[in-house]
Design an enzyme around this catalytic site. Sequence first.
Site, PDB file in Angstrom:
ATOM      1  N   HIS A 120    -133.916  76.079 -30.227  1.00  0.00           N
ATOM      2  CA  HIS A 120    -135.050  76.016 -29.324  1.00  0.00           C
ATOM      3  C   HIS A 120    -135.271  77.037 -28.207  1.00  0.00           C
ATOM      4  O   HIS A 120    -134.202  77.355 -27.417  1.00  0.00           O
ATOM      5  CB  HIS A 120    -135.106  74.687 -28.605  1.00  0.00           C
ATOM      6  N   HIS A 145    -146.397  75.230 -25.098  1.00  0.00           N
ATOM      7  CA  HIS A 145    -146.401  74.605 -26.177  1.00  0.00           C
ATOM      8  C   HIS A 145    -147.625  74.376 -26.854  1.00  0.00           C
ATOM      9  O   HIS A 145    -147.704  73.981 -28.046  1.00  0.00           O
ATOM     10  CB  HIS A 145    -145.719  73.283 -25.982  1.00  0.00           C
ATOM     11  N   ARG A 219    -138.246  58.355  -4.482  1.00  0.00           N
ATOM     12  CA  ARG A 219    -137.819  57.331  -3.635  1.00  0.00           C
ATOM     13  C   ARG A 219    -138.459  56.195  -3.194  1.00  0.00           C
ATOM     14  O   ARG A 219    -139.171  56.405  -2.317  1.00  0.00           O
ATOM     15  CB  ARG A 219    -136.768  58.156  -2.587  1.00  0.00           C
ATOM     16  N   CYS A 266    -133.741  63.672   0.193  1.00  0.00           N
ATOM     17  CA  CYS A 266    -133.346  62.281   0.300  1.00  0.00           C
ATOM     18  C   CYS A 266    -131.705  62.337   1.215  1.00  0.00           C
ATOM     19  O   CYS A 266    -131.088  63.183   0.850  1.00  0.00           O
ATOM     20  CB  CYS A 266    -132.922  61.485  -0.935  1.00  0.00           C
ATOM     21  N   TYR A 402    -129.468  55.239   7.399  1.00  0.00           N
ATOM     22  CA  TYR A 402    -129.847  56.475   7.356  1.00  0.00           C
ATOM     23  C   TYR A 402    -129.343  57.091   8.589  1.00  0.00           C
ATOM     24  O   TYR A 402    -129.936  57.789   9.614  1.00  0.00           O
ATOM     25  CB  TYR A 402    -131.452  56.748   7.041  1.00  0.00           C
TER      26      TYR A 402
END
Length: 547
Positions: A120, A145, A219, A266, A402
Amino acid sequence: TMLLLLHRAVALGLRPACRFKSTHSRLCIQACSTNDSFQHQCPSRAFSTDNSSTRGWRVMGTLLGLGAVLAYHDRRCRAAQESPHIYTREEVKSHSSPETRIWVTLGSEVFDVTEFVDLHPGGPSKLMLAAGGPLEPFWALYAVHNQSHIREILAQYKIGELSPEDKMPSTLKTSDPYADDPIRHPALKVNSQRPFNAEPPPELLTEAYITPNPIFFTRNHLPVPNLDPDTYRLHIVGPPGRRPLSLSLDDLHKFPKHEITVTLQCAGNRRSEMSQVKEVRGLEWRTGAISTARWAGARLCDVLAKAGHRLRETEAHVCFEGLDSDPTGTAYGASIPLARAMDPEAEVLLAYEMNGQPLPRDHGFPVRVVVPGVVGARHVKWLGKVSVEPEESYSHWQRRDYKGFSPSVDWDTVDFDSSPSIQELPVQSAITEPKDGEMVEAGEVTVKGYAWSGGGRAVIRVDVSLDGGLTWQVAELDREEQRPRKAWAWRLWQLQAPVPPGKKELNIVCKAVDDSYNVQPDTVAPIWNLRGVLSNAWHRVHVRVAS
Protein backbone atom coordinates in the site's frame (compact mmCIF):
# COMPACT_ATOMS: atom_id res chain seq x y z
CA THR A 1 -3.50 -34.78 -30.94
CA MET A 2 -1.90 -35.21 -27.52
CA LEU A 3 0.53 -32.33 -28.16
CA LEU A 4 -2.37 -30.14 -29.24
CA LEU A 5 -4.25 -30.98 -26.06
CA LEU A 6 -1.12 -30.26 -24.04
CA HIS A 7 -0.65 -26.88 -25.72
CA ARG A 8 -4.26 -25.88 -25.15
CA ALA A 9 -4.31 -27.09 -21.55
CA VAL A 10 -1.09 -25.34 -20.61
CA ALA A 11 -2.11 -22.18 -22.45
CA LEU A 12 -5.43 -22.09 -20.65
CA GLY A 13 -3.69 -22.42 -17.30
CA LEU A 14 -0.75 -20.09 -17.88
CA ARG A 15 -2.77 -17.08 -18.96
CA PRO A 16 -4.69 -16.63 -15.71
CA ALA A 17 -1.77 -17.85 -13.65
CA CYS A 18 0.61 -15.22 -14.94
CA ARG A 19 -2.04 -12.55 -14.86
CA PHE A 20 -2.78 -13.17 -11.19
CA LYS A 21 0.88 -13.44 -10.34
CA SER A 22 1.37 -9.81 -11.17
CA THR A 23 -1.45 -8.86 -8.81
CA HIS A 24 -0.40 -10.96 -5.85
CA SER A 25 -3.53 -13.11 -5.78
CA ARG A 26 -3.26 -15.71 -3.06
CA LEU A 27 -4.77 -18.54 -5.07
CA CYS A 28 -3.02 -17.80 -8.30
CA ILE A 29 0.40 -17.30 -6.75
CA GLN A 30 0.30 -21.01 -6.04
CA ALA A 31 -0.45 -21.70 -9.68
CA CYS A 32 2.45 -19.52 -10.78
CA SER A 33 4.71 -21.32 -8.33
CA THR A 34 3.81 -24.52 -10.15
CA ASN A 35 4.49 -22.73 -13.40
CA ASP A 36 7.98 -21.81 -12.13
CA SER A 37 8.75 -25.48 -11.53
CA PHE A 38 7.46 -26.23 -15.01
CA GLN A 39 10.14 -24.00 -16.51
CA HIS A 40 12.80 -26.39 -15.26
CA GLN A 41 11.11 -29.30 -17.00
CA CYS A 42 10.41 -27.88 -20.46
CA PRO A 43 10.28 -30.49 -23.28
CA SER A 44 13.29 -29.26 -25.25
CA ARG A 45 15.56 -29.44 -22.23
CA ALA A 46 14.24 -32.83 -21.16
CA PHE A 47 14.53 -34.48 -24.57
CA SER A 48 17.97 -32.97 -25.27
CA THR A 49 19.43 -34.63 -22.16
CA ASP A 50 17.59 -37.90 -22.33
CA ASN A 51 16.37 -39.57 -25.55
CA SER A 52 14.63 -42.42 -23.77
CA SER A 53 10.95 -42.67 -24.59
CA THR A 54 10.17 -43.48 -20.94
CA ARG A 55 11.54 -40.17 -19.68
CA GLY A 56 9.87 -38.30 -22.49
CA TRP A 57 6.45 -39.77 -21.73
CA ARG A 58 7.00 -39.10 -17.99
CA VAL A 59 7.59 -35.43 -18.72
CA MET A 60 4.66 -35.40 -21.11
CA GLY A 61 2.43 -36.86 -18.39
CA THR A 62 3.66 -34.28 -15.91
CA LEU A 63 2.88 -31.50 -18.32
CA LEU A 64 -0.55 -32.91 -19.08
CA GLY A 65 -1.27 -33.08 -15.36
CA LEU A 66 -0.04 -29.55 -14.86
CA GLY A 67 -2.13 -28.29 -17.74
CA ALA A 68 -5.20 -30.00 -16.34
CA VAL A 69 -4.61 -28.42 -12.90
CA LEU A 70 -4.15 -24.96 -14.36
CA ALA A 71 -7.15 -25.35 -16.64
CA TYR A 72 -9.21 -26.49 -13.66
CA HIS A 73 -7.99 -23.45 -11.71
CA ASP A 74 -9.02 -21.22 -14.59
CA ARG A 75 -12.48 -22.76 -14.59
CA ARG A 76 -12.72 -22.14 -10.83
CA CYS A 77 -11.76 -18.51 -11.30
CA ARG A 78 -14.39 -18.16 -14.00
CA ALA A 79 -16.96 -19.91 -11.83
CA ALA A 80 -16.14 -17.58 -8.92
CA GLN A 81 -16.76 -14.62 -11.16
CA GLU A 82 -20.07 -16.06 -12.33
CA SER A 83 -21.27 -17.13 -8.86
CA PRO A 84 -19.39 -15.10 -6.22
CA HIS A 85 -19.20 -16.41 -2.71
CA ILE A 86 -21.56 -14.67 -0.27
CA TYR A 87 -20.25 -13.39 3.08
CA THR A 88 -21.86 -11.69 6.06
CA ARG A 89 -20.47 -8.56 7.69
CA GLU A 90 -19.63 -10.63 10.75
CA GLU A 91 -17.50 -12.94 8.62
CA VAL A 92 -15.69 -9.96 7.14
CA LYS A 93 -15.17 -8.45 10.59
CA SER A 94 -13.44 -11.63 11.77
CA HIS A 95 -10.72 -11.21 9.11
CA SER A 96 -8.79 -8.24 10.47
CA SER A 97 -5.22 -9.47 10.97
CA PRO A 98 -2.50 -11.23 8.97
CA GLU A 99 -3.25 -14.39 10.96
CA THR A 100 -6.92 -14.46 9.95
CA ARG A 101 -6.25 -12.69 6.63
CA ILE A 102 -7.25 -9.10 5.97
CA TRP A 103 -10.61 -8.53 4.34
CA VAL A 104 -12.30 -5.24 3.46
CA THR A 105 -15.50 -4.24 1.71
CA LEU A 106 -16.38 -1.61 -0.86
CA GLY A 107 -20.06 -1.28 -1.59
CA SER A 108 -21.40 -4.84 -1.70
CA GLU A 109 -18.06 -6.42 -2.68
CA VAL A 110 -15.62 -8.27 -0.42
CA PHE A 111 -11.85 -8.24 -0.95
CA ASP A 112 -8.95 -10.18 0.56
CA VAL A 113 -6.11 -7.63 0.55
CA THR A 114 -3.66 -9.57 2.70
CA GLU A 115 -0.97 -9.66 0.01
CA PHE A 116 -1.48 -5.98 -0.83
CA VAL A 117 -1.09 -4.55 2.68
CA ASP A 118 2.70 -4.25 2.52
CA LEU A 119 2.45 -2.75 -0.98
CA HIS A 120 0.00 0.00 0.00
CA PRO A 121 1.56 3.32 -1.08
CA GLY A 122 0.33 5.03 2.09
CA GLY A 123 1.94 2.40 4.29
CA PRO A 124 0.53 -0.80 5.83
CA SER A 125 -0.79 0.93 8.95
CA LYS A 126 -3.19 3.12 6.97
CA LEU A 127 -4.79 0.16 5.19
CA MET A 128 -4.97 -1.83 8.42
CA LEU A 129 -7.28 0.82 9.87
CA ALA A 130 -10.01 -0.53 7.56
CA ALA A 131 -9.28 -4.21 8.24
CA GLY A 132 -12.48 -6.18 8.73
CA GLY A 133 -14.69 -3.29 7.65
CA PRO A 134 -15.63 -0.87 4.88
CA LEU A 135 -13.17 1.18 2.82
CA GLU A 136 -15.62 4.02 2.11
CA PRO A 137 -14.95 6.09 5.28
CA PHE A 138 -11.22 6.08 4.55
CA TRP A 139 -11.54 6.70 0.82
CA ALA A 140 -13.74 9.68 1.67
CA LEU A 141 -10.78 11.21 3.50
CA TYR A 142 -8.40 10.73 0.58
CA ALA A 143 -9.91 11.55 -2.80
CA VAL A 144 -6.91 10.03 -4.63
CA HIS A 145 -8.59 6.63 -4.22
CA ASN A 146 -11.56 7.60 -6.37
CA GLN A 147 -9.79 6.80 -9.64
CA SER A 148 -10.43 4.01 -12.10
CA HIS A 149 -6.95 2.48 -11.92
CA ILE A 150 -7.22 2.23 -8.11
CA ARG A 151 -10.47 0.32 -8.45
CA GLU A 152 -8.89 -1.94 -11.05
CA ILE A 153 -6.13 -2.83 -8.61
CA LEU A 154 -8.68 -3.55 -5.89
CA ALA A 155 -10.79 -5.67 -8.23
CA GLN A 156 -7.95 -8.18 -8.52
CA TYR A 157 -8.43 -9.05 -4.83
CA LYS A 158 -12.17 -9.62 -4.91
CA ILE A 159 -13.29 -12.84 -3.22
CA GLY A 160 -17.04 -12.42 -3.05
CA GLU A 161 -20.08 -10.33 -2.24
CA LEU A 162 -21.84 -9.20 0.92
CA SER A 163 -25.05 -11.03 1.70
CA PRO A 164 -28.04 -8.91 0.61
CA GLU A 165 -29.88 -10.14 3.72
CA ASP A 166 -27.05 -9.03 5.97
CA LYS A 167 -28.27 -6.24 8.19
CA MET A 168 -26.31 -3.48 9.86
CA PRO A 169 -26.26 -3.78 13.66
CA SER A 170 -29.65 -2.99 15.08
CA THR A 171 -30.07 0.47 16.55
CA LEU A 172 -30.42 1.02 20.27
CA LYS A 173 -33.85 1.18 21.84
CA THR A 174 -35.46 4.58 21.56
CA SER A 175 -35.48 4.93 25.36
CA ASP A 176 -31.69 5.06 25.27
CA PRO A 177 -30.60 8.74 25.41
CA TYR A 178 -27.70 7.88 23.09
CA ALA A 179 -29.88 6.17 20.48
CA ASP A 180 -29.86 9.24 18.24
CA ASP A 181 -26.11 9.86 18.37
CA PRO A 182 -24.54 10.38 14.92
CA ILE A 183 -22.59 7.72 13.02
CA ARG A 184 -18.84 8.01 13.61
CA HIS A 185 -15.79 7.32 11.47
CA PRO A 186 -14.41 3.81 12.07
CA ALA A 187 -10.81 5.06 12.24
CA LEU A 188 -11.48 6.80 15.54
CA LYS A 189 -10.02 5.07 18.59
CA VAL A 190 -12.93 4.94 21.03
CA ASN A 191 -12.33 5.69 24.71
CA SER A 192 -16.00 5.53 25.68
CA GLN A 193 -19.21 4.89 23.76
CA ARG A 194 -21.74 6.57 26.07
CA PRO A 195 -20.99 9.43 26.06
CA PHE A 196 -18.93 9.10 22.91
CA ASN A 197 -15.26 10.04 23.22
CA ALA A 198 -12.66 9.13 20.65
CA GLU A 199 -9.39 10.22 19.06
CA PRO A 200 -7.81 9.73 15.64
CA PRO A 201 -4.94 7.23 15.35
CA PRO A 202 -1.53 8.92 15.42
CA GLU A 203 -0.68 7.94 11.83
CA LEU A 204 -3.70 9.94 10.59
CA LEU A 205 -3.47 12.80 13.08
CA THR A 206 -0.58 14.60 11.37
CA GLU A 207 -1.29 13.54 7.78
CA ALA A 208 -2.44 17.10 7.11
CA TYR A 209 -2.21 20.46 8.85
CA ILE A 210 -6.03 20.69 8.97
CA THR A 211 -7.71 17.69 10.58
CA PRO A 212 -10.58 16.32 8.44
CA ASN A 213 -13.92 16.69 10.18
CA PRO A 214 -14.69 12.93 10.37
CA ILE A 215 -11.52 12.16 12.37
CA PHE A 216 -11.35 15.33 14.52
CA PHE A 217 -11.13 14.13 18.12
CA THR A 218 -14.52 13.96 19.84
CA ARG A 219 -15.10 14.89 23.49
CA ASN A 220 -18.71 14.58 24.64
CA HIS A 221 -19.93 14.71 28.22
CA LEU A 222 -23.60 13.96 27.49
CA PRO A 223 -25.82 12.63 24.66
CA VAL A 224 -25.56 14.56 21.39
CA PRO A 225 -28.65 16.73 20.83
CA ASN A 226 -30.34 16.69 17.43
CA LEU A 227 -31.21 20.34 16.86
CA ASP A 228 -33.34 21.85 14.11
CA PRO A 229 -31.44 24.77 12.53
CA ASP A 230 -34.72 26.43 11.54
CA THR A 231 -36.04 26.64 15.10
CA TYR A 232 -32.67 27.06 16.84
CA ARG A 233 -32.31 30.16 19.01
CA LEU A 234 -29.28 31.44 20.92
CA HIS A 235 -30.23 33.43 24.02
CA ILE A 236 -27.89 36.28 25.00
CA VAL A 237 -28.70 37.67 28.43
CA GLY A 238 -28.31 41.46 28.43
CA PRO A 239 -27.00 43.72 31.18
CA PRO A 240 -29.47 45.13 33.73
CA GLY A 241 -32.09 47.23 32.00
CA ARG A 242 -31.53 45.66 28.57
CA ARG A 243 -33.73 43.07 26.93
CA PRO A 244 -32.08 39.72 26.07
CA LEU A 245 -31.31 38.82 22.49
CA SER A 246 -32.78 35.72 20.85
CA LEU A 247 -30.71 35.00 17.78
CA SER A 248 -31.56 32.58 15.02
CA LEU A 249 -28.89 30.99 12.87
CA ASP A 250 -29.73 33.52 10.16
CA ASP A 251 -29.27 36.34 12.69
CA LEU A 252 -25.78 35.11 13.52
CA HIS A 253 -24.90 35.04 9.83
CA LYS A 254 -25.70 38.77 9.66
CA PHE A 255 -22.77 39.59 11.94
CA PRO A 256 -19.38 40.06 10.19
CA LYS A 257 -18.01 36.58 9.41
CA HIS A 258 -14.62 35.88 10.98
CA GLU A 259 -12.39 32.89 10.15
CA ILE A 260 -9.44 31.51 12.10
CA THR A 261 -7.42 28.29 12.27
CA VAL A 262 -7.44 26.97 15.83
CA THR A 263 -6.11 23.86 17.55
CA LEU A 264 -8.35 22.34 20.22
CA GLN A 265 -6.80 20.15 22.91
CA CYS A 266 -8.55 18.28 25.69
CA ALA A 267 -7.20 18.86 29.19
CA GLY A 268 -6.75 15.09 29.43
CA ASN A 269 -4.64 14.63 26.29
CA ARG A 270 -1.90 12.02 27.01
CA ARG A 271 -3.56 11.07 30.32
CA SER A 272 -2.65 7.41 29.65
CA GLU A 273 0.98 8.27 30.42
CA MET A 274 0.01 9.55 33.86
CA SER A 275 -1.89 6.30 34.48
CA GLN A 276 1.38 4.43 34.08
CA VAL A 277 2.79 6.34 37.07
CA LYS A 278 -0.25 6.06 39.33
CA GLU A 279 -3.97 5.52 38.84
CA VAL A 280 -5.99 8.56 37.77
CA ARG A 281 -9.67 9.13 37.11
CA GLY A 282 -10.63 9.92 33.55
CA LEU A 283 -10.63 8.69 29.98
CA GLU A 284 -7.43 7.03 28.84
CA TRP A 285 -6.55 9.54 26.12
CA ARG A 286 -3.36 8.82 24.25
CA THR A 287 -1.77 11.48 22.00
CA GLY A 288 -4.86 12.16 19.84
CA ALA A 289 -7.09 14.35 22.05
CA ILE A 290 -5.98 17.30 19.92
CA SER A 291 -6.96 18.43 16.42
CA THR A 292 -6.94 21.52 14.21
CA ALA A 293 -9.67 23.07 12.07
CA ARG A 294 -10.55 26.23 10.19
CA TRP A 295 -13.47 27.78 12.10
CA ALA A 296 -15.86 30.50 10.93
CA GLY A 297 -18.60 32.44 12.67
CA ALA A 298 -19.49 35.65 14.47
CA ARG A 299 -17.02 37.16 16.92
CA LEU A 300 -18.29 36.87 20.49
CA CYS A 301 -17.27 40.46 21.21
CA ASP A 302 -19.57 41.68 18.40
CA VAL A 303 -22.54 39.71 19.71
CA LEU A 304 -21.97 40.80 23.32
CA ALA A 305 -21.70 44.43 22.22
CA LYS A 306 -24.99 44.08 20.33
CA ALA A 307 -26.58 42.87 23.57
CA GLY A 308 -25.25 45.95 25.39
CA HIS A 309 -22.28 44.47 27.26
CA ARG A 310 -19.08 46.42 27.86
CA LEU A 311 -15.82 45.78 29.69
CA ARG A 312 -16.09 46.17 33.45
CA GLU A 313 -13.65 47.38 36.04
CA THR A 314 -14.69 44.58 38.38
CA GLU A 315 -14.18 40.88 37.71
CA ALA A 316 -16.69 39.32 35.35
CA HIS A 317 -17.07 36.09 33.41
CA VAL A 318 -18.93 35.07 30.27
CA CYS A 319 -20.86 31.89 31.04
CA PHE A 320 -21.87 29.44 28.32
CA GLU A 321 -24.59 26.81 28.56
CA GLY A 322 -25.01 23.98 26.07
CA LEU A 323 -28.19 22.34 24.85
CA ASP A 324 -26.87 18.89 25.74
CA SER A 325 -28.22 17.69 29.07
CA ASP A 326 -28.45 14.65 31.33
CA PRO A 327 -31.76 12.99 32.38
CA THR A 328 -32.11 15.52 35.23
CA GLY A 329 -31.94 18.41 32.76
CA THR A 330 -28.45 19.49 33.83
CA ALA A 331 -26.64 21.01 30.86
CA TYR A 332 -22.95 21.23 30.14
CA GLY A 333 -21.54 24.62 31.03
CA ALA A 334 -18.28 26.59 31.24
CA SER A 335 -16.99 30.15 31.33
CA ILE A 336 -14.11 32.41 30.33
CA PRO A 337 -13.10 35.87 31.67
CA LEU A 338 -15.06 38.78 30.18
CA ALA A 339 -11.79 40.53 29.32
CA ARG A 340 -10.89 37.71 26.91
CA ALA A 341 -14.38 37.52 25.46
CA MET A 342 -14.52 41.26 24.69
CA ASP A 343 -11.01 41.50 23.24
CA PRO A 344 -11.15 41.49 19.41
CA GLU A 345 -7.54 40.31 19.37
CA ALA A 346 -8.53 37.17 21.32
CA GLU A 347 -10.78 36.20 18.36
CA VAL A 348 -13.32 34.21 20.40
CA LEU A 349 -15.96 32.87 18.01
CA LEU A 350 -19.53 31.74 18.01
CA ALA A 351 -18.71 29.30 15.24
CA TYR A 352 -21.16 27.80 12.78
CA GLU A 353 -18.66 26.42 10.24
CA MET A 354 -15.83 23.91 10.55
CA ASN A 355 -13.46 23.48 7.62
CA GLY A 356 -15.88 25.22 5.26
CA GLN A 357 -18.90 23.13 6.25
CA PRO A 358 -21.70 23.47 8.81
CA LEU A 359 -20.55 22.11 12.14
CA PRO A 360 -20.96 18.32 12.36
CA ARG A 361 -23.32 17.22 15.12
CA ASP A 362 -20.52 15.77 17.22
CA HIS A 363 -18.77 19.12 17.10
CA GLY A 364 -21.62 21.37 18.17
CA PHE A 365 -24.11 21.89 15.33
CA PRO A 366 -25.46 24.44 14.79
CA VAL A 367 -23.31 26.78 16.97
CA ARG A 368 -20.39 26.29 19.35
CA VAL A 369 -17.89 28.49 21.16
CA VAL A 370 -14.29 28.51 19.94
CA VAL A 371 -11.81 30.09 22.39
CA PRO A 372 -8.36 30.18 20.74
CA GLY A 373 -5.45 29.18 22.97
CA VAL A 374 -7.72 27.85 25.72
CA VAL A 375 -8.45 24.30 26.91
CA GLY A 376 -11.14 22.45 24.95
CA ALA A 377 -13.45 22.26 27.97
CA ARG A 378 -14.36 25.95 27.51
CA HIS A 379 -15.35 25.52 23.83
CA VAL A 380 -18.99 24.79 24.68
CA LYS A 381 -20.90 22.95 21.94
CA TRP A 382 -24.60 23.16 20.95
CA LEU A 383 -24.59 26.61 22.50
CA GLY A 384 -27.96 27.67 23.91
CA LYS A 385 -27.29 30.52 26.33
CA VAL A 386 -24.64 33.20 26.99
CA SER A 387 -24.61 35.44 30.04
CA VAL A 388 -22.19 37.76 31.84
CA GLU A 389 -21.84 37.02 35.54
CA PRO A 390 -19.75 38.35 38.45
CA GLU A 391 -18.39 34.84 39.07
CA GLU A 392 -17.33 31.98 36.83
CA SER A 393 -19.85 29.32 35.80
CA TYR A 394 -21.25 27.16 38.57
CA SER A 395 -21.17 24.17 36.24
CA HIS A 396 -19.60 21.02 37.63
CA TRP A 397 -17.12 21.06 34.75
CA GLN A 398 -15.95 24.57 35.69
CA ARG A 399 -15.90 24.29 39.48
CA ARG A 400 -15.29 20.59 40.20
CA ASP A 401 -13.25 19.39 37.24
CA TYR A 402 -10.48 20.44 34.86
CA LYS A 403 -8.14 21.74 37.56
CA GLY A 404 -4.55 20.82 38.40
CA PHE A 405 -3.18 19.74 41.77
CA SER A 406 0.05 18.68 43.45
CA PRO A 407 1.08 15.02 43.12
CA SER A 408 0.57 14.79 46.90
CA VAL A 409 -3.16 15.54 46.66
CA ASP A 410 -5.50 12.54 46.62
CA TRP A 411 -9.27 12.14 46.54
CA ASP A 412 -9.46 12.29 50.34
CA THR A 413 -7.68 15.63 50.56
CA VAL A 414 -8.57 17.40 47.32
CA ASP A 415 -10.11 20.87 47.60
CA PHE A 416 -11.38 21.99 44.21
CA ASP A 417 -11.94 25.54 45.44
CA SER A 418 -8.22 25.89 46.12
CA SER A 419 -7.15 25.71 42.45
CA PRO A 420 -8.13 27.90 39.50
CA SER A 421 -9.92 26.43 36.51
CA ILE A 422 -7.67 25.54 33.60
CA GLN A 423 -7.80 28.14 30.83
CA GLU A 424 -4.59 28.43 28.78
CA LEU A 425 -2.70 25.16 28.38
CA PRO A 426 1.06 24.57 28.73
CA VAL A 427 3.44 23.85 25.85
CA GLN A 428 2.91 20.40 24.33
CA SER A 429 4.38 18.07 21.70
CA ALA A 430 4.09 14.42 20.76
CA ILE A 431 5.46 11.90 18.27
CA THR A 432 2.96 10.46 15.80
CA GLU A 433 5.40 8.42 13.65
CA PRO A 434 6.89 5.93 14.24
CA LYS A 435 4.57 4.26 16.71
CA ASP A 436 5.75 2.78 19.98
CA GLY A 437 7.00 -0.79 19.47
CA GLU A 438 7.31 -0.41 15.71
CA MET A 439 10.17 -1.86 13.66
CA VAL A 440 12.11 0.76 11.68
CA GLU A 441 14.61 0.21 8.89
CA ALA A 442 18.32 0.64 9.48
CA GLY A 443 19.95 3.56 7.71
CA GLU A 444 17.60 6.50 8.25
CA VAL A 445 14.55 7.11 10.41
CA THR A 446 11.84 9.72 9.90
CA VAL A 447 10.18 11.06 13.04
CA LYS A 448 6.97 13.13 12.80
CA GLY A 449 4.74 14.86 15.30
CA TYR A 450 2.91 17.98 16.44
CA ALA A 451 3.68 20.83 18.84
CA TRP A 452 1.41 23.50 20.33
CA SER A 453 1.27 25.96 23.20
CA GLY A 454 -1.69 27.70 24.82
CA GLY A 455 -2.44 31.39 25.02
CA GLY A 456 -1.33 32.12 21.47
CA ARG A 457 2.33 31.43 22.29
CA ALA A 458 4.18 30.28 19.18
CA VAL A 459 6.26 27.10 19.08
CA ILE A 460 9.77 28.17 18.13
CA ARG A 461 11.61 24.85 18.32
CA VAL A 462 11.15 21.11 18.67
CA ASP A 463 14.10 19.03 19.88
CA VAL A 464 14.26 15.31 19.10
CA SER A 465 16.53 12.68 20.61
CA LEU A 466 17.09 9.13 19.38
CA ASP A 467 18.88 8.01 22.56
CA GLY A 468 16.47 8.90 25.35
CA GLY A 469 17.66 12.47 25.77
CA LEU A 470 21.43 12.09 25.81
CA THR A 471 21.86 13.93 22.52
CA TRP A 472 19.45 16.16 20.61
CA GLN A 473 18.67 17.30 17.06
CA VAL A 474 16.40 20.15 15.97
CA ALA A 475 13.35 19.10 13.97
CA GLU A 476 12.11 20.94 10.89
CA LEU A 477 8.90 22.91 11.55
CA ASP A 478 6.20 23.29 8.93
CA ARG A 479 5.90 26.62 7.14
CA GLU A 480 2.47 27.62 8.44
CA GLU A 481 2.63 31.23 9.57
CA GLN A 482 2.25 31.91 13.29
CA ARG A 483 1.25 35.44 14.24
CA PRO A 484 2.85 37.04 17.33
CA ARG A 485 0.69 36.38 20.43
CA LYS A 486 -1.95 34.81 18.15
CA ALA A 487 -0.39 31.44 17.34
CA TRP A 488 -3.67 29.61 17.80
CA ALA A 489 -2.75 26.50 15.78
CA TRP A 490 -0.16 23.75 16.12
CA ARG A 491 3.10 23.29 14.26
CA LEU A 492 3.67 19.97 12.54
CA TRP A 493 7.30 18.88 12.52
CA GLN A 494 9.57 16.13 11.27
CA LEU A 495 13.16 14.97 11.56
CA GLN A 496 15.05 12.72 9.17
CA ALA A 497 18.11 11.38 10.90
CA PRO A 498 20.62 8.54 10.37
CA VAL A 499 20.24 5.54 12.61
CA PRO A 500 23.50 5.13 14.56
CA PRO A 501 25.37 2.06 13.20
CA GLY A 502 24.89 -1.09 15.23
CA LYS A 503 21.85 0.20 17.13
CA LYS A 504 19.19 -2.46 17.71
CA GLU A 505 16.69 -0.08 19.27
CA LEU A 506 15.96 3.63 19.54
CA ASN A 507 14.46 5.56 22.44
CA ILE A 508 12.94 8.52 20.61
CA VAL A 509 12.03 11.61 22.63
CA CYS A 510 10.60 15.01 21.69
CA LYS A 511 10.17 18.30 23.53
CA ALA A 512 8.87 21.66 22.35
CA VAL A 513 9.84 25.22 23.28
CA ASP A 514 7.45 28.18 22.90
CA ASP A 515 8.23 31.87 22.41
CA SER A 516 8.18 32.49 26.17
CA TYR A 517 10.86 29.77 26.39
CA ASN A 518 8.54 27.48 28.26
CA VAL A 519 9.69 23.89 27.75
CA GLN A 520 8.14 20.53 28.56
CA PRO A 521 9.19 18.74 31.77
CA ASP A 522 11.29 15.63 31.23
CA THR A 523 9.23 13.13 33.27
CA VAL A 524 5.61 12.53 34.21
CA ALA A 525 5.90 11.83 37.97
CA PRO A 526 6.50 15.44 39.13
CA ILE A 527 3.42 16.69 37.24
CA TRP A 528 1.13 13.75 38.08
CA ASN A 529 -2.29 14.78 39.41
CA LEU A 530 -5.36 12.85 40.45
CA ARG A 531 -7.38 13.86 37.35
CA GLY A 532 -4.57 13.19 34.90
CA VAL A 533 -4.79 16.61 33.25
CA LEU A 534 -2.01 18.86 31.88
CA SER A 535 0.08 15.85 30.84
CA ASN A 536 2.90 17.42 28.82
CA ALA A 537 6.12 15.62 29.76
CA TRP A 538 8.63 14.69 27.05
CA HIS A 539 6.91 12.23 24.76
CA ARG A 540 8.78 8.94 24.39
CA VAL A 541 8.57 6.21 21.76
CA HIS A 542 10.63 3.01 21.81
CA VAL A 543 11.27 1.28 18.46
CA ARG A 544 13.37 -1.64 17.23
CA VAL A 545 15.80 -1.42 14.34
CA ALA A 546 15.63 -4.07 11.61
CA SER A 547 18.86 -6.00 11.29
